[in-house]
Design an enzyme around this catalytic site. Structure first.
Site, PDB file in Angstrom:
ATOM      1  CD  GLU A 174      -2.940   0.105   2.491  1.00  0.00           C
ATOM      2  OE1 GLU A 174      -3.352  -0.942   2.987  1.00  0.00           O
ATOM      3  OE2 GLU A 174      -2.995   1.207   3.056  1.00  0.00           O
TER       4      GLU A 174
ATOM      5  CG  ASP B 226      -3.388   8.863   7.642  1.00  0.00           C
ATOM      6  OD1 ASP B 226      -3.411   7.641   7.909  1.00  0.00           O
ATOM      7  OD2 ASP B 226      -3.575   9.312   6.504  1.00  0.00           O
TER       8      ASP B 226
ATOM      9  CE1 TYR C  97      -7.670  -0.634   6.723  1.00  0.00           C
ATOM     10  CE2 TYR C  97      -6.210  -0.604   4.813  1.00  0.00           C
ATOM     11  CZ  TYR C  97      -6.428  -0.398   6.163  1.00  0.00           C
ATOM     12  OH  TYR C  97      -5.403   0.059   6.950  1.00  0.00           O
TER      13      TYR C  97
END
Lengths: 274, 406
Positions: free
Chosen positions: A52, A63, A178
């Protein structure tokens, strides 16, 4: 449907092998372009089944501090979308099998131009996209054109995605799903494997796609535990933190950067092989 | 309204997906998406609930102090020698700015949704103070995210928030200003999504925020319609408001969008000048992009990386703008201008000396534009400018800019 992608083939091969996969996340161009290429080139041998590659962005809202810092290091070293695609090309010249998924935020793609981006990414050897800020409500932006272009569009499912919403999330998802193991940003809390086991079972009751789990996986033991429950475990923050540890104070690579990062990736990868 | 009028109205947006033309939308992480849909439903329910409106109106009257006055700025009008200038005095609201109008609406929604904790981002600190205020009044724990740079230049507001019981969290990522505070608030929200309500301070963010913040702020323009009728027997000719994210402007403009006789001017922060690159004028100097949940005009480079905004006014120092403004720019209904730091400083001083009103640096930008256009307009031309905040918080910044040590 379009032809199987490298992602489809890799998960089929893992199934044959009877093990789960290890997905390694690094930011493209961290700590600089050449070092990043060396790390990416070394990842398959270290045991990464899927790579990734983060597309650096100034404002990565989902994040945590480790990946924020890694993206900013890359940007300071001159990373941009063209160079990210160059990295993919550079990797592909020596590896035609390991899938590469680009992960990031929509604005750099939007500014690059969606059609041009999809054509260039496909040509460079990208297999799939994970775009954090494009939920199914915005599928017409990039998801549908990406599927049309023969790229996988990998959606994030989260603890807040309930059974009513899950079909909409899975509808145009391809390659793998995911699962975000927690409500939160990357690299902060630790994964709860009991929760993951239940969540993966729930996803499998809705979809035949492989399930990769990420967020909060930092150690070989956690990789092993998540790998036992899901089709793949994703490690990002811990890996980019390892890269950060090897750098000089002003963020430049040292002779330790590539070998130590890859050695750590190999330790993590062993979690799905033993 | 008959059907053809409705189709021609500029006031019916956004569409069901939250779009104003190509702008707006819901560009958020999946974790937040279910919550955003819940909020949309809670707001739709609240709009239909007479008790919600009654409670809102009661607090606006007795707690905020609405309606705010419409004031004829007579000496400024004489000084400029042209158009007749009115100020909408939203700086007289409780907490000193228009921000409280929106915070009140959102905290009532938070309570209706059963949320237990409030978060918000702030730039100048006005939205943070307003949020901390309503959190105190309604008994919610409250965390305000504020860029380290802004904490430094807005110390009085930081202390106000702490007095009101809020925790002010210093944001050290990125440029350490409003956009980074918003990133950090979004990160907190994603982490505490079950029990936390995010009170966004401007007409930006994912749908339904731009719509609901606009609706809560529209009380400004609705009052102006009535007050101007009472004062002049007609509508104003030109509306002027400053724009960072654009909430005070949208609140003033929206009730007038369908009145063709009313010209509407938004004023962005030109910082050191648009051509220097050091500005916060997303519409004048930016291009469309996607940030913080919506598509809108942004300041970003040719790689889509967000660039740092600059303004002497912390409240305008944001590289984006509400999506409805982006749409109103493209369709030409609103004209957008920019005023520099220096022009705002001059306007600030003019307001102090001629009207005895210390304005915030944000509406000083609107005033700078009024100072440019009023002299050339006829004396029967009525300008209404939104004096959306008071300047007590800015005196340190102004002193520094004027070379005065306090």
């Amino acid at each position: 449907m379009t032809a199987p992608t490298r992602i489809d083939k890799r998960f089929a091969a893992l199934k044959q092998e009877g093990r789960s996969g290890f997905v390694a996340y690094v930011s493209a161009g961290d700590p600089d372009h050449d070092t990043s290429l060396e790390i990416i080139r070394g990842l398959p041998k270290a045991g990464a089944d899927v790579i990734e590659l983060g597309m650096p962005f100034t404002d990565p809202m989902a994040d945590g501090p480790a990946i924020q810092a890694s993206g900013l290091r890359a940007l300071r070293a001159g990373a941009n979308m063209n160079k990210t695609l160059d990295l993919v090309r550079g990797f592909r010249s020596g590896d035609d099998d390991t899938p590469i998924v680009l992960m990031g935020y929509y604005n750099p793609i939007y500014v690059y131009g969606v059609d041009r981006f999809l054509a260039d990414a496909k040509q460079a050897g990208v297999d799939g996209l994970i775009i954090v800020d494009l939920p199914p409500e915005e599928d017409s932006e990039l998801c549908l054109p990406a599927l049309e272009a023969g790229l996988n569009f990998i959606r994030l499912a989260t603890p807040t995605t309930d059974d009513k919403r899950l079909p909409a999330v899975l509808k145009n998802t391809s390659g793998f799903v995911y699962y975000v193991s927690m409500t939160g940003v990357t690299g902060t809390k630790d994964v709860n494997t009991d929760h993951v086991t239940g969540a993966v079972a729930r996803l499998r009751s809705h979809s035949d796609l492989p399930v990769a789990v990420g967020f909060g996986i930092k150690t070989p033991d956690q990789v092993r535990a998540v790998g036992a429950a899901a089709n793949a475990a994703v490690v990002g923050s811990a890996l980019v933190s390892k890269i950060a540890e090897t750098l000089t104070e002003d963020g430049r690579p040292t002779p330790k950067t590539v070998p130590e990062s890859l050695a750590f990736a190999a330790e993590l990868a062993a979690g799905v092989r033993t | 309204m008959v059907q053809s009028d409705l189709q021609n109205s500029l006031r019916v947006g956004p569409d069901e997906e939250g779009h104003f033309g190509i702008y707006g939308g819901r560009y958020v992480a999946e974790t937040l998406m279910p919550l955003i849909l819940d909020l949309e439903k809670a707001y739709a329910d609240a709009k239909e609930d007479p008790a919600f409106k009654a409670e809102m109106d009661s607090f606006l009257t007795h707690y905020v102090g609405r309606p705010s006055p419409l004031y004829f700025a007579e000496r400024l009008t004489e000084h400029l020698g042209g158009a007749k200038i009115y100020f909408k005095r939203d700086e007289l609201n409780h907490t000193g700015a228009h921000k409280i109008n929106n915070c009140l609406g959102q905290i009532l929604l938070a309570r209706a949704m059963g949320k237990k904790r409030i978060i918000a981002e702030t730039g100048a600190g006005q939205h943070g103070v307003a949020t901390a205020t309503v959190a105190a009044r309604f008994g919610f724990p409250c965390v305000i995210f504020m860029g380290e740079t802004d904490i430094e230049r807005q110390k009085p507001n930081v202390f106000r928030m702490r007095l009101l019981g809020a925790e002010v969290r210093s944001v050290t990522s990125g440029s350490r200003t409003l956009k980074d505070a918003m990133n950090e608030a979004l990160r907190d929200w994603v982490t505490n999504v079950e029990d936390t309500f995010y009170i966004i301070g401007t007409v930006a963010g994912p749908h339904p925020y731009p719509m609901l913040v606009r609706d809560f702020q529209s009380v400004i323009g609705e009052e102006v319609r009535k007050q101007m009728q009472a004062a002049e027997g007609r509508l104003p000719d030109t509306l002027v408001a400053c724009i960072g994210g654009g909430s005070n402007a949208m609140g003033l403009f929206h009730p007038f969008l369908d009145d063709d006789s009313v010209q509407i001017h938004g004023v962005e922060a030109a910082g050191l000048g648009i051509d220097t690159g050091k500005h916060a004028a997303s519409l004048t100097g930016g291009t469309p992009g996607v940030l913080h949940g919506n598509r809108t005009y942004l300041l970003h480079d040719d790689d889509g990386q967000i660039t740092e905004a600059h303004s002497i006014s912390a409240g305008l120092d944001y590289p984006g703008i509400g999506p409805e403004h982006a749409w109103l720019k493209d369709n030409g209904r609103v004209s957008y201008y920019a005023a520099t730091d220096d022009e705002a400083l001059e306007a600030f001083q003019m307001s102090c000396r001629l009207e005895g009103i210390i304005p915030a640096l944000e509406p000083s930008h609107a005033l700078a534009h009024v100072i440019k256009i009023a002299p050339d307009l006829p004396k029967d031309h009525i300008i209404c400018m939104n004096m959306c905040g008071r300047g007590d918080k800015d005196i340190f910044t102004v002193a520094e800019a004027l070379g005065v040590s306090l």
